[in-house]
Structures are given as C-alpha cells and as structure tokens.
Scaffold this motif. Structure first.
Motif, PDB file in Angstrom:
ATOM      1  N   LEU A 152      -4.405 -10.414  13.343  1.00 44.32           N
ATOM      2  CA  LEU A 152      -5.602 -11.174  12.308  1.00 44.32           C
ATOM      3  C   LEU A 152      -5.443 -11.579  11.192  1.00 44.32           C
ATOM      4  N   ASP A 153      -5.887 -12.755  10.689  1.00 48.08           N
ATOM      5  CA  ASP A 153      -5.833 -13.543   9.470  1.00 48.08           C
ATOM      6  C   ASP A 153      -6.461 -12.846   8.767  1.00 48.08           C
ATOM      7  N   CYS A 154      -6.466 -13.019   7.490  1.00 44.86           N
ATOM      8  CA  CYS A 154      -7.822 -12.646   6.780  1.00 44.86           C
ATOM      9  C   CYS A 154      -7.327 -13.665   5.112  1.00 44.86           C
ATOM     10  N   GLN A 155      -8.506 -13.813   4.905  1.00 44.90           N
ATOM     11  CA  GLN A 155      -8.726 -14.305   3.368  1.00 44.90           C
ATOM     12  C   GLN A 155      -8.376 -13.265   2.258  1.00 44.90           C
ATOM     13  N   LEU A 156      -8.936 -12.341   2.573  1.00 43.88           N
ATOM     14  CA  LEU A 156      -8.815 -11.050   1.591  1.00 43.88           C
ATOM     15  C   LEU A 156      -8.758  -9.794   2.100  1.00 43.88           C
ATOM     16  N   ALA A 157      -7.238  -9.032   2.145  1.00 41.97           N
ATOM     17  CA  ALA A 157      -6.770  -7.996   2.157  1.00 41.97           C
ATOM     18  C   ALA A 157      -6.906  -6.925   1.318  1.00 41.97           C
ATOM     19  N   VAL A 158      -7.923  -5.931   1.658  1.00 40.30           N
ATOM     20  CA  VAL A 158      -7.676  -4.661   1.014  1.00 40.30           C
ATOM     21  C   VAL A 158      -7.046  -3.428   0.861  1.00 40.30           C
ATOM     22  N   LEU A 159      -5.960  -3.106   0.186  1.00 38.32           N
ATOM     23  CA  LEU A 159      -5.173  -2.057   1.481  1.00 38.32           C
ATOM     24  C   LEU A 159      -6.063  -0.840   0.244  1.00 38.32           C
ATOM     25  N   ALA A 160      -6.389  -0.261   1.651  1.00 34.89           N
ATOM     26  CA  ALA A 160      -7.355   1.404   1.322  1.00 34.89           C
ATOM     27  C   ALA A 160      -7.191   2.754   2.094  1.00 34.89           C
ATOM     28  N   ASP A 161      -5.723   2.419   2.158  1.00 31.20           N
ATOM     29  CA  ASP A 161      -5.038   3.315   3.230  1.00 31.20           C
ATOM     30  C   ASP A 161      -4.699   4.424   2.828  1.00 31.20           C
ATOM     31  N   GLY A 162      -5.104   5.565   1.212  1.00 33.33           N
ATOM     32  CA  GLY A 162      -3.973   6.832   1.218  1.00 33.33           C
ATOM     33  C   GLY A 162      -3.325   6.319  -0.183  1.00 33.33           C
ATOM     34  N   GLY A 163      -3.377   7.278  -0.729  1.00 37.64           N
ATOM     35  CA  GLY A 163      -2.172   7.360  -1.681  1.00 37.64           C
ATOM     36  C   GLY A 163      -0.778   7.540  -1.336  1.00 37.64           C
ATOM     37  N   ARG A 164      -0.123   7.406   0.116  1.00 39.04           N
ATOM     38  CA  ARG A 164       0.697   7.394   0.265  1.00 39.04           C
ATOM     39  C   ARG A 164       0.925   6.231   1.430  1.00 39.04           C
ATOM     40  N   ASN A 210      -5.395 -13.306  -2.766  1.00 33.81           N
ATOM     41  CA  ASN A 210      -5.468 -12.529  -1.064  1.00 33.81           C
ATOM     42  C   ASN A 210      -5.341 -11.552  -1.437  1.00 33.81           C
ATOM     43  N   LEU A 211      -5.269 -10.522  -2.315  1.00 35.03           N
ATOM     44  CA  LEU A 211      -5.018  -8.812  -2.123  1.00 35.03           C
ATOM     45  C   LEU A 211      -5.162  -8.118  -2.809  1.00 35.03           C
ATOM     46  N   VAL A 212      -5.847  -6.880  -3.026  1.00 32.71           N
ATOM     47  CA  VAL A 212      -6.919  -5.615  -3.533  1.00 32.71           C
ATOM     48  C   VAL A 212      -5.954  -4.818  -3.121  1.00 32.71           C
ATOM     49  N   VAL A 213      -5.405  -3.363  -3.481  1.00 32.77           N
ATOM     50  CA  VAL A 213      -5.603  -2.532  -3.461  1.00 32.77           C
ATOM     51  C   VAL A 213      -6.290  -1.596  -4.415  1.00 32.77           C
ATOM     52  N   LEU A 214      -7.140  -0.565  -3.932  1.00 39.49           N
ATOM     53  CA  LEU A 214      -8.128   0.265  -4.094  1.00 39.49           C
ATOM     54  C   LEU A 214      -7.765   1.684  -3.525  1.00 39.49           C
ATOM     55  N   GLY A 215      -8.387   2.832  -4.311  1.00 40.66           N
ATOM     56  CA  GLY A 215      -8.631   3.795  -3.732  1.00 40.66           C
ATOM     57  C   GLY A 215      -6.841   4.881  -3.865  1.00 40.66           C
ATOM     58  N   ASN A 216      -7.407   5.212  -4.142  1.00 40.06           N
ATOM     59  CA  ASN A 216      -6.232   6.165  -3.349  1.00 40.06           C
ATOM     60  C   ASN A 216      -4.507   5.314  -3.648  1.00 40.06           C
ATOM     61  N   ALA A 217      -4.716   4.094  -3.248  1.00 37.27           N
ATOM     62  CA  ALA A 217      -3.573   3.655  -3.030  1.00 37.27           C
ATOM     63  C   ALA A 217      -3.155   2.819  -4.435  1.00 37.27           C
ATOM     64  N   ALA A 218      -4.425   2.862  -5.636  1.00 42.61           N
ATOM     65  CA  ALA A 218      -4.369   2.291  -6.327  1.00 42.61           C
ATOM     66  C   ALA A 218      -4.003   3.261  -8.032  1.00 42.61           C
ATOM     67  N   HIS A 219      -4.702   4.419  -7.304  1.00 45.42           N
ATOM     68  CA  HIS A 219      -4.279   5.799  -8.627  1.00 45.42           C
ATOM     69  C   HIS A 219      -4.957   7.086  -7.632  1.00 45.42           C
ATOM     70  N   SER A 220      -3.747   7.879  -7.747  1.00 45.52           N
ATOM     71  CA  SER A 220      -4.377   9.092  -7.144  1.00 45.52           C
ATOM     72  C   SER A 220      -4.105  10.421  -8.323  1.00 45.52           C
TER      73      SER A 220
END
Length: 394
Positions: free
Chosen positions: A156-168, A283-293
């Motif tokens: 799938l194609d997206c305009q904005l992807a948000v990485l919220a898939d955890g600290g690892r 087009n990308l944001v890192v969020l949650g534990n992927a950004a800071h644990s």
C-alpha cells in the motif's frame, strides 16, 4: 495497489490512540487511515490476574477525556490518591496527595488490555481500516510518500507513514534511523502482587542501594510491581520459588501493606534509555517507544508518548499542508521538543540518583526527600512532573 492517506504501523496503545485522535479530522477531510498490527486484537476483554498495566498520569486522563474515551477507560481504572516516596534505611520520605493538588487522582493504573479494548471499540471501521494480523516487511520512499510491503504479499502507498512499532523497531533500523542507547545496568522485574491489607489507592516509590522499586494500586486489591535490580541479581530473583521471591520482596519493600500473599507471573526486561536520533523525515514520523524508551520506575514513558500523539494529531488537523509535508512535521517536533527533553531528563536523573549506593549521593537524595515536605514549591513541581503536567497548565 491500495492507497491511503495515513498508514500507522503498529496498532498498540500509541498507534490506536493516534488513529482515534485523527478520526474526526479524517472523516471530515475524507482521509483513509490504515492501522497495521501483527497481533489480532481480541473482540472481548478478558480479565486476568497477570495482565500488564500502565500508570496513566492525570494529564493523560485529560487527553482521553478530549477524545471522549475516559468514561469507558475509567470503568477499570484504579485511582492513585497518594504517592509515598521513601529511601530504604533512611528517614527521608515525602507524600504527594491528590487532594493537595486539587485533582481527583494523581494518576490511574489501568490494564493495557482494557485500554486497548476501549480504543479498538471507539475506532470507526469506515475511517480506520485494520490490516491485522499483518506486518510491514519493507518500506521505501516514493515521490509522494512511502510504499509499504506487507508480509502477505500486498502493498500500500501512503502520504504519511507513522512508525509506532515499539522500542525494537526493525523498520527504524531498516530506514537507517540511528538511536542513542544508554544502558542502566539494571533489569526490571514486572509482576502483580496481592497484599494482605487494602492499598487504599496508595502508590509506593521505594529507593534502595540495589535499585528503585514501585508498587502501584490495581483493581481487585492487587498491586503492579516494578522492581529494578542489577542484571545478575534480577535473574536470581526470577528463578526463586514464589514463596522465596515474596520473602525477599517483603524484606525490600517492608510491611506498609502488611504481608504480601501472592505474586503472579514474573517478567524480566533489561533497561536502557533509548532515543531515536530522527523523529521526523518527509512523509515519516517515529512515535512511541520507537522514538524514546524510558526507565519504567518514574512512570513517564507512555504518558510522554500520548502527549506526542495528541500534539501530532493537532498539528496534522490544524494544517492545510500536504499530509507528509516536512515543515509541518518539524513544527510538531519543535512543539514537543521541550516536553521530551524535560521528561526524559527528569526520568533519567531520578533513576540515576535513586539507584546509587554512593554515600554522599545517597545522603543528598535523603535530604532532598525531606526537603520536598518543607518546600511546597519544590513539592508541587515534583507532583506536576509525576502527573505529566510539567510543561502544561491545569
């Protein structure tokens, strides 16, 4: 080829909260949101003695109130009416009380599964499309966003992807986003414990020369234990029988809640401060534990991530720019930078100060706890940090 406006990679508490925060804007603007999650959420909530829980700050309650979700979460939220902070073997202690801060509770302890259940029930399938169970195996930037390759062979194609898939996050590594990692030389033992006496909404932060521990009130007169020890000692405690473990825990914690009667399944987590060196790209944001644990003892990690999530949703909703516009995403990061710096710094300093056995530092923290009761402004600052209100007004 499926096309969506926003793809949230990770449908856990952070990812689902972002989807909910953007749901009304998406409905108004005709956005399509994809929520990609490898583990299928259960249709029905199943209570469990051993359920993992999260300490929601009072500030997080305010966010969920704005999302019209708090009434549902509150059904199984145990209020923290008082926080008792002490230093083992020394006189220093302080008590933070909700009534003194003019709030109904300093925070709330809620099972993760219940928060997830409430979030998933609130999501509109006409706006938020689940891809579950599914994982993003690869992603690459294209002209107007990102192309995501899913493990079922679809893309799938997206305009904005948000990485919220955890600290690892494997995708964070795949994209070449560097992280700074500072090991604490400790591991956290997480478990639920039943005391003989009623906890009466009390949370305990107890600091020892071997590392800090927290005991947080849960419904059913259980307590959520976070016990940090050095790696080798944590492994030893994990291998003890239930009775031997409770005996050592009782010795470290004391009898403020009477005898400790039962402990559930124990989980062990090595601890480090982990921060992504980039949180936004075009087009990308890192969020949650992927950004800071963060270290769990100060209870700040999820609450900071939720404030990030709310800020991102507000910036996206208020802007007329393209969804992945880099200048817009930088505005989000600039808005949250001070909050992140203060919260990460507070959590890190508290962890280091209250994990030391050095006599001078130990004496200093003891005096500091005594001083909090003698200096109301300092005590109020400490309470506001604990409530997740450090950079915001009530």
């Amino acid at each position: 080829m499926t096309q969506v406006n926003l793809a949230i990679i990770g449908g856990g508490l952070v990812g689902a909260s972002l989807a909910l925060a953007l749901q009304e804007t998406a409905r108004q603007r005709g956005w399509r949101i994809a929520l990609i999650e490898p583990f299928a959420p259960g249709n029905a909530y199943q209570p469990s003695y051993d359920a993992r829980s999260t300490a929601l700050s009072y500030g997080s309650r305010l966010i969920y109130e704005r999302l019209d979700l708090w009434q549902a979460i509150a059904q199984r939220a145990e209020p923290i009416l008082q926080i008792h902070v002490s230093d083992r073997g020394r006189f220093g202690a302080t008590r933070l009380q909700a009534i003194e801060e003019g709030v109904p509770a300093l925070g709330y302890v809620v099972e993760n599964a219940w928060i997830g259940h409430c979030l998933w029930q609130a999501l509109d399938p006409d706006v938020v499309q689940w891809h579950c169970p599914a994982e993003v195996s690869a992603m690459r930037q294209i002209e107007a966003g990102y192309r995501l390759q899913l493990n079922d062979g679809s893309s799938l194609d997206c305009q904005l992807a948000v990485l919220a898939d955890g600290g690892r996050s494997g995708l964070r590594e795949q994209l070449g986003i560097a992280v700074s990692q500072t090991p604490y030389g400790q591991s956290a033992i997480i478990a639920n414990v039943s005391p003989l006496e009623a906890h009466r909404g009390q949370a305990f932060e107890r600091f020892t020369d071997d590392g800090p521990m927290a005991m947080l009130p849960l419904d059913g007169n259980r307590c959520a234990l976070v016990w940090t020890r050095t790696g080798a000692d944590a492994e030893r405690l994990m291998n003890l029988s239930e009775r031997a473990f409770l005996d050592e825990l009782q010795q470290a914690f004391g009898y403020r809640l009477g005898a400790l009667r039962q402990v559930g399944t124990r989980h062990l987590y090595p601890l480090a401060l982990v921060e992504a060196q980039e949180q936004v790209r075009p087009n990308l944001v890192v969020l949650g534990n992927a950004a800071h644990s963060l270290h769990p003892i100060a209870g700040q990690g999820y609450n900071l991530s939720l404030r990030d999530t709310q800020a991102l949703a507000e910036v996206l909703s208020d802007s007329q720019a393209a969804l992945g516009d880099y200048a817009m995403l930088q505005r989000y990061l600039q808005r949250q930078q001070l909050d992140q710096q203060l919260t990460v710094g507070f959590s890190d300093r508290v962890t280091r100060l209250f994990s030391t056995a050095q006599p001078l530092l130990a004496a200093g923290r003891n005096l500091g706890l005594l001083g909090l009761d003698l200096l109301p402004p300092a005590k109020r600052w400490f309470a506001r940090q604990a409530m997740g209100m450090g950079t915001r007004s009530l």
